[in-house]
Design a protein around this motif. Structure first.
Motif, PDB file in Angstrom:
ATOM      1  N   GLY A 193      13.951 102.980  31.223  1.00 16.54           N
ATOM      2  CA  GLY A 193      15.095 103.871  31.382  1.00 16.54           C
ATOM      3  C   GLY A 193      15.936 103.863  30.121  1.00 16.54           C
ATOM      4  O   GLY A 193      16.090 102.825  29.467  1.00 16.54           O
ATOM      5  N   ARG A 194      16.437 105.036  29.773  1.00 19.22           N
ATOM      6  CA  ARG A 194      17.217 105.129  28.531  1.00 19.22           C
ATOM      7  C   ARG A 194      18.243 106.243  28.631  1.00 19.22           C
ATOM      8  O   ARG A 194      18.056 107.229  29.354  1.00 19.22           O
ATOM      9  CB  ARG A 194      16.292 105.355  27.336  1.00 19.22           C
ATOM     10  CG  ARG A 194      15.573 106.696  27.344  1.00 19.22           C
ATOM     11  CD  ARG A 194      14.356 106.660  26.443  1.00 19.22           C
ATOM     12  NE  ARG A 194      13.266 105.904  27.036  1.00 19.22           N
ATOM     13  CZ  ARG A 194      12.499 105.050  26.356  1.00 19.22           C
ATOM     14  NH1 ARG A 194      12.690 104.836  25.070  1.00 19.22           N
ATOM     15  NH2 ARG A 194      11.530 104.412  26.974  1.00 19.22           N
ATOM     16  N   LEU A 195      19.337 106.094  27.916  1.00 14.99           N
ATOM     17  CA  LEU A 195      20.350 107.138  27.825  1.00 14.99           C
ATOM     18  C   LEU A 195      19.999 108.070  26.682  1.00 14.99           C
ATOM     19  O   LEU A 195      19.516 107.626  25.632  1.00 14.99           O
ATOM     20  CB  LEU A 195      21.738 106.529  27.589  1.00 14.99           C
ATOM     21  CG  LEU A 195      22.303 105.643  28.706  1.00 14.99           C
ATOM     22  CD1 LEU A 195      23.562 104.939  28.228  1.00 14.99           C
ATOM     23  CD2 LEU A 195      22.599 106.473  29.942  1.00 14.99           C
ATOM     24  N   HIS A 196      20.284 109.362  26.860  1.00 16.42           N
ATOM     25  CA  HIS A 196      19.951 110.315  25.797  1.00 16.42           C
ATOM     26  C   HIS A 196      20.823 110.136  24.558  1.00 16.42           C
ATOM     27  O   HIS A 196      20.507 110.665  23.490  1.00 16.42           O
ATOM     28  CB  HIS A 196      20.065 111.754  26.318  1.00 16.42           C
ATOM     29  CG  HIS A 196      21.421 112.134  26.793  1.00 16.42           C
ATOM     30  ND1 HIS A 196      21.904 111.761  28.027  1.00 16.42           N
ATOM     31  CD2 HIS A 196      22.419 112.850  26.198  1.00 16.42           C
ATOM     32  CE1 HIS A 196      23.134 112.236  28.178  1.00 16.42           C
ATOM     33  NE2 HIS A 196      23.470 112.892  27.087  1.00 16.42           N
ATOM     34  N   VAL A 197      21.930 109.390  24.699  1.00 15.05           N
ATOM     35  CA  VAL A 197      22.810 109.149  23.548  1.00 15.05           C
ATOM     36  C   VAL A 197      22.415 107.884  22.787  1.00 15.05           C
ATOM     37  O   VAL A 197      22.997 107.578  21.744  1.00 15.05           O
ATOM     38  CB  VAL A 197      24.290 109.042  24.001  1.00 15.05           C
ATOM     39  CG1 VAL A 197      24.789 110.378  24.509  1.00 15.05           C
ATOM     40  CG2 VAL A 197      24.465 107.949  25.059  1.00 15.05           C
ATOM     41  N   ASP A 198      21.432 107.145  23.311  1.00 15.94           N
ATOM     42  CA  ASP A 198      20.948 105.939  22.639  1.00 15.94           C
ATOM     43  C   ASP A 198      19.852 106.353  21.653  1.00 15.94           C
ATOM     44  O   ASP A 198      18.692 106.541  22.029  1.00 15.94           O
ATOM     45  CB  ASP A 198      20.408 104.951  23.681  1.00 15.94           C
ATOM     46  CG  ASP A 198      20.042 103.599  23.072  1.00 15.94           C
ATOM     47  OD1 ASP A 198      19.694 103.554  21.877  1.00 15.94           O
ATOM     48  OD2 ASP A 198      20.100 102.592  23.803  1.00 15.94           O
ATOM     49  N   GLU A 199      20.211 106.473  20.377  1.00 12.02           N
ATOM     50  CA  GLU A 199      19.290 107.025  19.379  1.00 12.02           C
ATOM     51  C   GLU A 199      18.026 106.179  19.212  1.00 12.02           C
ATOM     52  O   GLU A 199      16.917 106.724  19.108  1.00 12.02           O
ATOM     53  CB  GLU A 199      20.002 107.166  18.026  1.00 12.02           C
ATOM     54  CG  GLU A 199      21.085 108.241  18.022  1.00 12.02           C
ATOM     55  CD  GLU A 199      21.695 108.440  16.646  1.00 12.02           C
ATOM     56  OE1 GLU A 199      21.143 107.870  15.673  1.00 12.02           O
ATOM     57  OE2 GLU A 199      22.707 109.149  16.542  1.00 12.02           O
ATOM     58  N   THR A 232      21.468 116.075  31.524  1.00 12.07           N
ATOM     59  CA  THR A 232      20.640 115.033  30.917  1.00 12.07           C
ATOM     60  C   THR A 232      19.191 115.498  30.781  1.00 12.07           C
ATOM     61  O   THR A 232      18.507 115.154  29.813  1.00 12.07           O
ATOM     62  CB  THR A 232      20.683 113.724  31.743  1.00 12.07           C
ATOM     63  OG1 THR A 232      20.355 114.007  33.104  1.00 12.07           O
ATOM     64  CG2 THR A 232      22.052 113.081  31.676  1.00 12.07           C
ATOM     65  N   ALA A 233      18.722 116.296  31.734  1.00 11.03           N
ATOM     66  CA  ALA A 233      17.368 116.859  31.634  1.00 11.03           C
ATOM     67  C   ALA A 233      17.252 117.738  30.395  1.00 11.03           C
ATOM     68  O   ALA A 233      16.240 117.715  29.686  1.00 11.03           O
ATOM     69  CB  ALA A 233      17.032 117.661  32.886  1.00 11.03           C
ATOM     70  N   LYS A 234      18.291 118.504  30.110  1.00  2.56           N
ATOM     71  CA  LYS A 234      18.287 119.360  28.923  1.00  2.56           C
ATOM     72  C   LYS A 234      18.235 118.521  27.642  1.00  2.56           C
ATOM     73  O   LYS A 234      17.505 118.838  26.696  1.00  2.56           O
ATOM     74  CB  LYS A 234      19.521 120.260  28.895  1.00  2.56           C
ATOM     75  CG  LYS A 234      19.533 121.255  27.731  1.00  2.56           C
ATOM     76  CD  LYS A 234      20.757 122.148  27.774  1.00  2.56           C
ATOM     77  CE  LYS A 234      20.679 123.214  26.677  1.00  2.56           C
ATOM     78  NZ  LYS A 234      20.554 122.624  25.320  1.00  2.56           N
ATOM     79  N   ALA A 235      19.015 117.421  27.619  1.00  2.00           N
ATOM     80  CA  ALA A 235      19.030 116.553  26.439  1.00  2.00           C
ATOM     81  C   ALA A 235      17.651 115.939  26.200  1.00  2.00           C
ATOM     82  O   ALA A 235      17.164 115.876  25.066  1.00  2.00           O
ATOM     83  CB  ALA A 235      20.076 115.450  26.615  1.00  2.00           C
ATOM     84  N   PHE A 236      16.987 115.492  27.271  1.00  2.00           N
ATOM     85  CA  PHE A 236      15.643 114.933  27.141  1.00  2.00           C
ATOM     86  C   PHE A 236      14.648 116.014  26.742  1.00  2.00           C
ATOM     87  O   PHE A 236      13.736 115.772  25.958  1.00  2.00           O
ATOM     88  CB  PHE A 236      15.220 114.265  28.452  1.00  2.00           C
ATOM     89  CG  PHE A 236      15.578 112.815  28.535  1.00  2.00           C
ATOM     90  CD1 PHE A 236      14.624 111.826  28.330  1.00  2.00           C
ATOM     91  CD2 PHE A 236      16.879 112.420  28.813  1.00  2.00           C
ATOM     92  CE1 PHE A 236      14.959 110.482  28.410  1.00  2.00           C
ATOM     93  CE2 PHE A 236      17.228 111.081  28.893  1.00  2.00           C
ATOM     94  CZ  PHE A 236      16.265 110.096  28.689  1.00  2.00           C
ATOM     95  N   ASN A 237      14.831 117.216  27.285  1.00  2.01           N
ATOM     96  CA  ASN A 237      13.921 118.313  26.958  1.00  2.01           C
ATOM     97  C   ASN A 237      14.012 118.681  25.481  1.00  2.01           C
ATOM     98  O   ASN A 237      13.003 119.011  24.845  1.00  2.01           O
ATOM     99  CB  ASN A 237      14.239 119.531  27.826  1.00  2.01           C
ATOM    100  CG  ASN A 237      13.297 120.692  27.563  1.00  2.01           C
ATOM    101  OD1 ASN A 237      12.081 120.538  27.668  1.00  2.01           O
ATOM    102  ND2 ASN A 237      13.844 121.839  27.188  1.00  2.01           N
ATOM    103  N   ASP A 238      15.217 118.645  24.939  1.00  2.00           N
ATOM    104  CA  ASP A 238      15.394 118.949  23.511  1.00  2.00           C
ATOM    105  C   ASP A 238      14.625 117.958  22.644  1.00  2.00           C
ATOM    106  O   ASP A 238      14.164 118.299  21.544  1.00  2.00           O
ATOM    107  CB  ASP A 238      16.889 118.904  23.139  1.00  2.00           C
ATOM    108  CG  ASP A 238      17.677 120.046  23.780  1.00  2.00           C
ATOM    109  OD1 ASP A 238      17.042 121.039  24.200  1.00  2.00           O
ATOM    110  OD2 ASP A 238      18.916 119.944  23.866  1.00  2.00           O
TER     111      ASP A 238
END
Length: 470
Positions: A193-199, A232-238
């Motif tokens: 599991g990961r946050l989309h803001v964790d580069e 968050t789905a959009k951020a992962f999709n990008d």
């Protein structure tokens, strides 16, 4: 799921079903109510605005089908737009690639990826007849590897071990080779599991994705996070170019905002819904059926499919033959019916898919009656009987009733109530024991499907051909 939205929408739409014609004036208040219902369901504001604009445009510019009243036409427009918003039709997994087809699961911590990996494995094994293997690339949470091994064993699919000391790319590449040797059709990869803001973490999964080139990259997200699920789905999709979304914990989400927002915001289809904690609680997402449920029309088609899949056909056929030969529907048969109902999620799981059951008054009455509790009490009474008593309802006399009541800790009155219910069920089961009786029952269910929310009139023409317009 959708309980709150269904209640608000069905009430709002009922206000317009009696209109003589559709005009901007007589749909204005209903559109406002629909807008508020969507926002309260945590549907994203841009999605809500676009939905209302499309409904209004269609309502004021459409030629009404001859079979529909203007009010019914408006409900059809809402149904069509809800279906379009969620993706028109179910999009299945692409399993046509050279095996093993790699399915990568990504998402936030706590979304339920590991359990979903096992649910998906079971789904593909049982319904698609695929040989499935799983592997965990979550090297940050050693317990995740053991958890995936445990649930994979539970659903009867192959598990490829991994160690926290390994690199995720090495784990997955090794797993692909082992899956080839084992002639597996599908390899499901569970990731950390990961946050989309964790580069750093996002860079890791981007590298993993590029290295293994999965056929399916599915974003697993908790439905209860509402429109945040879509964002968050959009951020992962990008970052990853997702192929679809799996919404988990939908059984705990009464609003449904995530399901209505995800497709519109990400452009990616919802492919599955997690509908409970059990490992068989994963269902394909059908936008048209979900739209019907939102509008209080029920989901008889899914109910029929569930019955076909979960009911023990051998036991059912044995009982049917017995009844056709003049046998009696006894307490043992009654207990079997309760067990079969439990496999389908209990009485509430069954009723939830019937048309009109979303009506607030009916829901309140059902909750007050507490059918699950009543079934448990009836099971306890039957289990207090001897085998001979279960098979011969006519044996019941005052002394037997008293003994049975004492055995289950209930009053004789409750035993009498069960005996009366058994007699009523026996009459009904005898009626439906032959094919003509069963066809009548299915026909009545079909007629129920055509009723809108218990009070919107016959909605059968809603799903007819579009060439039936003036």
């Amino acid at each position: 799921m959708f309980d709150t939205l269904t209640e608000r929408l069905t009430q709002s739409l009922r206000n317009v079903t009696g209109s003589g014609q559709l005009t901007e004036d007589n749909i204005k208040d209903t559109l406002r109510e629909v807008r508020m219902a969507l926002l309260e369901a945590d549907v994203a504001l841009p999605v809500t605005r676009e939905f209302i604009a499309k409904v209004k445009e269609e309502a004021l510019g459409q030629e009404v089908m001859t079979q529909l009243s203007p009010g019914q036409a408006f409900v059809k427009i809402v149904y069509d737009e809800l279906t379009k918003m969620m993706g028109e039709a179910n999009e299945t997994l692409d399993l046509s690639a050279k095996p093993p087809v790699v399915v990568l699961l990504a998402g936030l911590q706590g979304a339920g990826k590991t359990t979903t990996a096992a649910k998906l494995a079971r789904f593909l094994k049982e319904r698609q007849k695929k040989k499935v293997m799983t592997v965990s690339a979550d090297v940050y949470r050693p317990a995740a590897i053991k958890q995936l091994e445990t649930v994979s064993n539970e659903v009867g699919v192959g598990f490829i071990p991994s160690e926290a000391s390994e690199k995720p790319i090495d784990i997955v590449n090794r797993a692909i080779e082992q899956a080839k040797i084992q002639f597996a059709d599908v390899l499901i990869v569970d990731t950390a599991g990961r946050l989309h803001v964790d580069e750093d973490m996002m860079d890791e999964i981007i590298e993993l994705h590029a290295a293994v080139k999965p056929t399916e990259t599915l974003f697993v997200v908790d439905a209860m996070t509402g429109q945040d699920a879509a964002n968050t789905a959009k951020a992962f999709n990008d970052a990853l170019a997702l192929t679809g979304v799996i919404l988990t914990k939908t059984d705990g989400d009464a609003r449904g905002g995530a399901a209505l927002s995800v497709r519109a915001i990400t452009g990616k289809p919802i492919k599955f819904l997690g509908i409970g904690e059990k490992l068989d609680a994963l269902e394909p997402f059908h936008p048209d059926r979900v739209a019907q449920r939102i509008l209080g029309m029920g989901d008889v088609l899914s109910l029929v499919e569930e019955v076909e899949r979960k009911i023990d056909k051998e036991k059912a056929e044995k009982m049917a033959k017995k009844l056709q030969k003049g046998g009696t529907f006894n307490f043992e048969d009654m207990l079997m019916q309760f067990e079969q109902m439990s496999k389908m999620g209990g009485m509430m799981g069954f009723l939830d898919k019937l048309p009109g059951m979303s009506n607030a008054g009916i829901q309140d009455a059902i909750e007050k009656a507490n059918p699950e509790k009543q079934v448990k009490r009836m099971e306890a009474i039957i289990q207090s009987m001897t085998i001979k008593e279960r098979r011969n309802p006519d044996l019941m006399n005052p002394s037997r009733k008293k003994r049975i009541a004492a055995g289950c800790g209930m009053d004789v009155a409750e035993v009498n109530k069960l005996i009366k219910q058994q007699a009523q069920m026996a009459k009904m089961m005898k009626k439906f024991a032959n094919p003509s009786g069963m066809s009548k029952m299915l026909k009545s269910l079909g007629n129920m499907q055509k009723q809108f929310g218990g009070g919107g009139g016959n909605m059968g023409p809603l799903f007819g051909s579009n060439d039936q317009k003036k």
